[in-house]
Write a protein that holds these residues in place. Structure first.
Motif, mmCIF file in Angstrom:
data_model
loop_
_atom_site.group_PDB
_atom_site.id
_atom_site.type_symbol
_atom_site.label_atom_id
_atom_site.label_comp_id
_atom_site.label_asym_id
_atom_site.label_seq_id
_atom_site.Cartn_x
_atom_site.Cartn_y
_atom_site.Cartn_z
ATOM 1 N N LEU A 18 -20.469 4.027 6.851
ATOM 2 C CA LEU A 18 -20.299 2.604 6.567
ATOM 3 C C LEU A 18 -20.340 2.303 5.071
ATOM 4 C CD1 LEU A 18 -19.943 -0.153 7.893
ATOM 5 C CD2 LEU A 18 -22.426 -0.385 7.936
ATOM 6 N N VAL A 19 -21.304 2.853 4.350
ATOM 7 C CA VAL A 19 -21.440 2.548 2.929
ATOM 8 C C VAL A 19 -20.212 3.017 2.150
ATOM 9 C CG1 VAL A 19 -22.794 3.007 0.862
ATOM 10 C CG2 VAL A 19 -23.952 2.579 3.021
ATOM 11 N N VAL A 20 -19.709 4.198 2.457
ATOM 12 C CA VAL A 20 -18.522 4.719 1.765
ATOM 13 C C VAL A 20 -17.300 3.878 2.105
ATOM 14 C CG1 VAL A 20 -17.012 6.720 1.492
ATOM 15 C CG2 VAL A 20 -19.475 7.046 1.737
ATOM 16 N N GLY A 21 -17.142 3.532 3.380
ATOM 17 C CA GLY A 21 -16.006 2.725 3.786
ATOM 18 C C GLY A 21 -16.035 1.345 3.158
ATOM 19 N N LEU A 22 -17.201 0.709 3.149
ATOM 20 C CA LEU A 22 -17.311 -0.614 2.548
ATOM 21 C C LEU A 22 -17.094 -0.569 1.050
ATOM 22 C CD1 LEU A 22 -20.376 -2.073 4.484
ATOM 23 C CD2 LEU A 22 -17.963 -2.602 4.815
ATOM 24 N N ASN A 23 -17.455 0.529 0.418
ATOM 25 C CA ASN A 23 -17.194 0.661 -1.011
ATOM 26 C C ASN A 23 -15.703 0.723 -1.294
ATOM 27 O OD1 ASN A 23 -18.564 1.180 -3.737
ATOM 28 N ND2 ASN A 23 -17.099 2.862 -3.640
ATOM 29 N N SER A 24 -14.937 1.358 -0.398
ATOM 30 C CA SER A 24 -13.483 1.385 -0.573
ATOM 31 C C SER A 24 -12.896 -0.018 -0.395
ATOM 32 C CB SER A 24 -12.845 2.358 0.419
ATOM 33 O OG SER A 24 -12.987 1.904 1.761
ATOM 34 N N VAL A 25 -13.492 -0.805 0.498
ATOM 35 C CA VAL A 25 -13.058 -2.200 0.668
ATOM 36 C C VAL A 25 -13.368 -2.995 -0.596
ATOM 37 C CG1 VAL A 25 -13.439 -4.327 1.970
ATOM 38 C CG2 VAL A 25 -13.327 -2.144 3.162
ATOM 39 N N LYS A 26 -14.528 -2.734 -1.181
ATOM 40 C CA LYS A 26 -14.912 -3.429 -2.411
ATOM 41 C C LYS A 26 -13.903 -3.156 -3.519
ATOM 42 C CE LYS A 26 -17.286 -1.591 -5.445
ATOM 43 N NZ LYS A 26 -18.270 -0.820 -6.226
ATOM 44 N N ASP A 27 -13.432 -1.908 -3.604
ATOM 45 C CA ASP A 27 -12.451 -1.566 -4.628
ATOM 46 C C ASP A 27 -11.138 -2.311 -4.417
ATOM 47 O OD1 ASP A 27 -14.278 0.112 -5.792
ATOM 48 O OD2 ASP A 27 -13.546 1.910 -4.771
ATOM 49 N N MET A 28 -10.770 -2.528 -3.139
ATOM 50 C CA MET A 28 -9.506 -3.222 -2.839
ATOM 51 C C MET A 28 -9.614 -4.726 -3.016
ATOM 52 S SD MET A 28 -7.914 -1.217 0.485
ATOM 53 C CE MET A 28 -9.381 -1.402 1.495
ATOM 54 N N PHE A 29 -10.813 -5.276 -2.731
ATOM 55 C CA PHE A 29 -10.980 -6.730 -2.738
ATOM 56 C C PHE A 29 -12.195 -7.107 -3.579
ATOM 57 C CE2 PHE A 29 -8.875 -5.588 1.207
ATOM 58 C CZ PHE A 29 -7.774 -6.433 1.189
ATOM 59 N N PHE A 30 -12.174 -6.648 -4.826
ATOM 60 C CA PHE A 30 -13.325 -6.838 -5.698
ATOM 61 C C PHE A 30 -13.639 -8.315 -5.920
ATOM 62 C CE2 PHE A 30 -15.272 -7.264 -9.920
ATOM 63 C CZ PHE A 30 -16.372 -6.458 -9.746
ATOM 64 N N GLU A 31 -12.610 -9.159 -5.953
ATOM 65 C CA GLU A 31 -12.811 -10.572 -6.267
ATOM 66 C C GLU A 31 -13.167 -11.408 -5.040
ATOM 67 O OE1 GLU A 31 -9.407 -11.965 -8.326
ATOM 68 O OE2 GLU A 31 -9.768 -10.761 -10.118
ATOM 69 N N ASN A 32 -13.089 -10.827 -3.847
ATOM 70 C CA ASN A 32 -13.428 -11.580 -2.629
ATOM 71 C C ASN A 32 -14.930 -11.435 -2.372
ATOM 72 O OD1 ASN A 32 -13.643 -12.731 -0.088
ATOM 73 N ND2 ASN A 32 -11.659 -11.965 0.578
ATOM 74 N N THR A 33 -15.703 -12.243 -3.060
ATOM 75 C CA THR A 33 -17.165 -12.131 -3.006
ATOM 76 C C THR A 33 -17.735 -12.297 -1.602
ATOM 77 O OG1 THR A 33 -17.284 -12.938 -5.281
ATOM 78 C CG2 THR A 33 -19.318 -12.972 -3.994
ATOM 79 N N PRO A 34 -17.332 -13.307 -0.824
ATOM 80 C CA PRO A 34 -17.904 -13.453 0.523
ATOM 81 C C PRO A 34 -17.647 -12.249 1.417
ATOM 82 C CG PRO A 34 -16.819 -15.480 -0.137
ATOM 83 C CD PRO A 34 -16.461 -14.442 -1.156
ATOM 84 N N LEU A 35 -16.462 -11.653 1.306
ATOM 85 C CA LEU A 35 -16.150 -10.476 2.116
ATOM 86 C C LEU A 35 -17.050 -9.308 1.726
ATOM 87 C CD1 LEU A 35 -14.205 -9.395 4.311
ATOM 88 C CD2 LEU A 35 -12.755 -8.551 2.452
ATOM 89 N N ILE A 36 -17.240 -9.129 0.424
ATOM 90 C CA ILE A 36 -18.110 -8.049 -0.050
ATOM 91 C C ILE A 36 -19.550 -8.273 0.405
ATOM 92 C CG2 ILE A 36 -19.068 -6.962 -2.113
ATOM 93 C CD1 ILE A 36 -16.422 -7.582 -3.520
ATOM 94 N N MET A 37 -20.000 -9.518 0.332
ATOM 95 C CA MET A 37 -21.367 -9.829 0.756
ATOM 96 C C MET A 37 -21.549 -9.604 2.247
ATOM 97 S SD MET A 37 -23.026 -10.484 -1.901
ATOM 98 C CE MET A 37 -22.949 -11.096 -3.580
ATOM 99 N N ALA A 38 -20.523 -9.891 3.042
ATOM 100 C CA ALA A 38 -20.594 -9.606 4.480
ATOM 101 C C ALA A 38 -20.766 -8.109 4.710
ATOM 102 C CB ALA A 38 -19.344 -10.115 5.183
ATOM 103 N N GLY A 39 -20.086 -7.306 3.919
ATOM 104 C CA GLY A 39 -20.246 -5.861 4.026
ATOM 105 C C GLY A 39 -21.641 -5.412 3.649
ATOM 106 N N VAL A 40 -22.226 -6.031 2.616
ATOM 107 C CA VAL A 40 -23.591 -5.700 2.211
ATOM 108 C C VAL A 40 -24.575 -6.031 3.334
ATOM 109 C CG1 VAL A 40 -25.444 -6.270 0.599
ATOM 110 C CG2 VAL A 40 -23.100 -6.007 -0.241
ATOM 111 N N VAL A 41 -24.380 -7.162 3.992
ATOM 112 C CA VAL A 41 -25.266 -7.546 5.104
ATOM 113 C C VAL A 41 -25.140 -6.541 6.244
ATOM 114 C CG1 VAL A 41 -25.704 -9.285 6.866
ATOM 115 C CG2 VAL A 41 -25.248 -9.986 4.520
ATOM 116 N N LEU A 42 -23.912 -6.139 6.558
ATOM 117 C CA LEU A 42 -23.703 -5.156 7.627
ATOM 118 C C LEU A 42 -24.427 -3.845 7.330
ATOM 119 C CD1 LEU A 42 -19.909 -5.637 8.478
ATOM 120 C CD2 LEU A 42 -21.861 -6.250 9.908
ATOM 121 N N ALA A 43 -24.446 -3.461 6.056
ATOM 122 C CA ALA A 43 -25.081 -2.203 5.681
ATOM 123 C C ALA A 43 -26.599 -2.314 5.606
ATOM 124 C CB ALA A 43 -24.529 -1.730 4.332
ATOM 125 N N THR A 44 -27.097 -3.525 5.341
ATOM 126 C CA THR A 44 -28.530 -3.718 5.107
ATOM 127 C C THR A 44 -29.291 -4.120 6.361
ATOM 128 O OG1 THR A 44 -28.000 -4.435 2.859
ATOM 129 C CG2 THR A 44 -30.225 -4.911 3.677
#
Length: 274
Positions: free
Chosen positions: A223-249
């Protein structure tokens, strides 16, 4: 006198609450941001403006294989935690209660290994895993981590405190040393084992460097590696990145809150003894 004690108690609780909120604030901000849209970032909006779309995106968009990454993480973490619950206690019991040639040498090797950062041996581990043909497999992500020297050391300190009379009584009753360990000593270490499980769970679930090094196939991402790849693709989409952080945490927080009592007991009972 009672008034003074009550005031002191109230002050202590107030201080604890304030400090707790300060520590929780980053996660609360992350959680809040994960439920809003990009237009509402850095704004305070009511519940009526909240949305689950960021989470739905992860689980419905074919570009993010979050269900697969989540399952990979669950499998990897489960295997590592179970392996540590079996191997570490046996090694710790042997170093604490059994007499055999080279026991002290092995113990000091364990202690010395604790002082070596894993980053220093990552390349040799990668080379060995590659020679075994384990790259992009669960074997690479789990087998090298089925034991941890830190947990062996921690459990050894607990087993030293277990009276030898318990083991001798079990032997008189007909149990072998192995039987005495699993039926008498192992259950006594419940708090320490839960402490180890929480640490192993958090460390494995959050692991990034090792899974990203030993598995570069998106189908084997955790999950952490996959979400990091999403972060690289959508760095400016803060809510999406934060949703990924919640899923991992969130799984780590849930795991900790379920076993927090045993965790604290394990910390207090696993101090360094002779």
């Amino acid at each position: 006198m009672k008034t003074k004690k009550g005031s002191a108690l109230f002050g202590n609780y107030a201080l604890i609450i304030v400090v707790g909120l300060l520590f929780a604030l980053p996660f609360l901000y992350t959680l809040y941001t994960s439920f809003i849209t990009m237009q509402d970032v850095n704004k305070i909006v009511g519940v009526s403006h909240w949305t689950f779309n960021n989470y739905k995106t992860f689980f419905t968009n074919d570009a993010y294989n979050v269900p697969k990454w989540l399952m990979n993480t669950v499998i990897m973490t489960g295997i590592v935690v179970i392996g540590n619950l079996i191997i570490n206690p046996m090694a710790a019991f042997a170093l604490a209660k059994l007499d055999f040639a080279g026991k002290k040498l092995i113990y000091w090797i364990v202690v010395a290994t604790m002082m070596v950062p894993y980053h220093m041996i990552l390349i040799p581990v990668y080379v060995n895993v590659a020679h075994l043909g384990w790259l992009n497999s669960f074997a690479a992500l789990t087998v090298p981590f089925l034991y941890q020297c830190l947990y062996i050391f921690m459990l050894r300190q607990f087993f030293i405190s277990v009276p030898n009379e318990f083991i001798e009584a079990a032997r008189i009753d007909g149990l072998t040393k192995v039987g005495a360990f699993w039926r008498i000593v192992y259950p006594l270490a419940k708090s320490s084992l839960i402490t180890m499980s929480i640490l192993a769970f958090a460390g494995t679930w959050n692991s990034y460097l090792i899974p990203s090094t030993l598995a570069n196939d998106p189908e084997k991402y955790v999950l952490v590696v996959g979400l990091n790849s999403v972060k690289d693709m959508f760095f400016e989409n803060t809510p999406l990145i934060m949703a990924g952080v919640v899923l991992a945490t969130l799984p780590i927080l849930i795991f900790f809150f379920i076993f927090q009592k045993q965790y604290l007991e394990g910390i207090s009972s696993s101090g360094v003894k002779g």
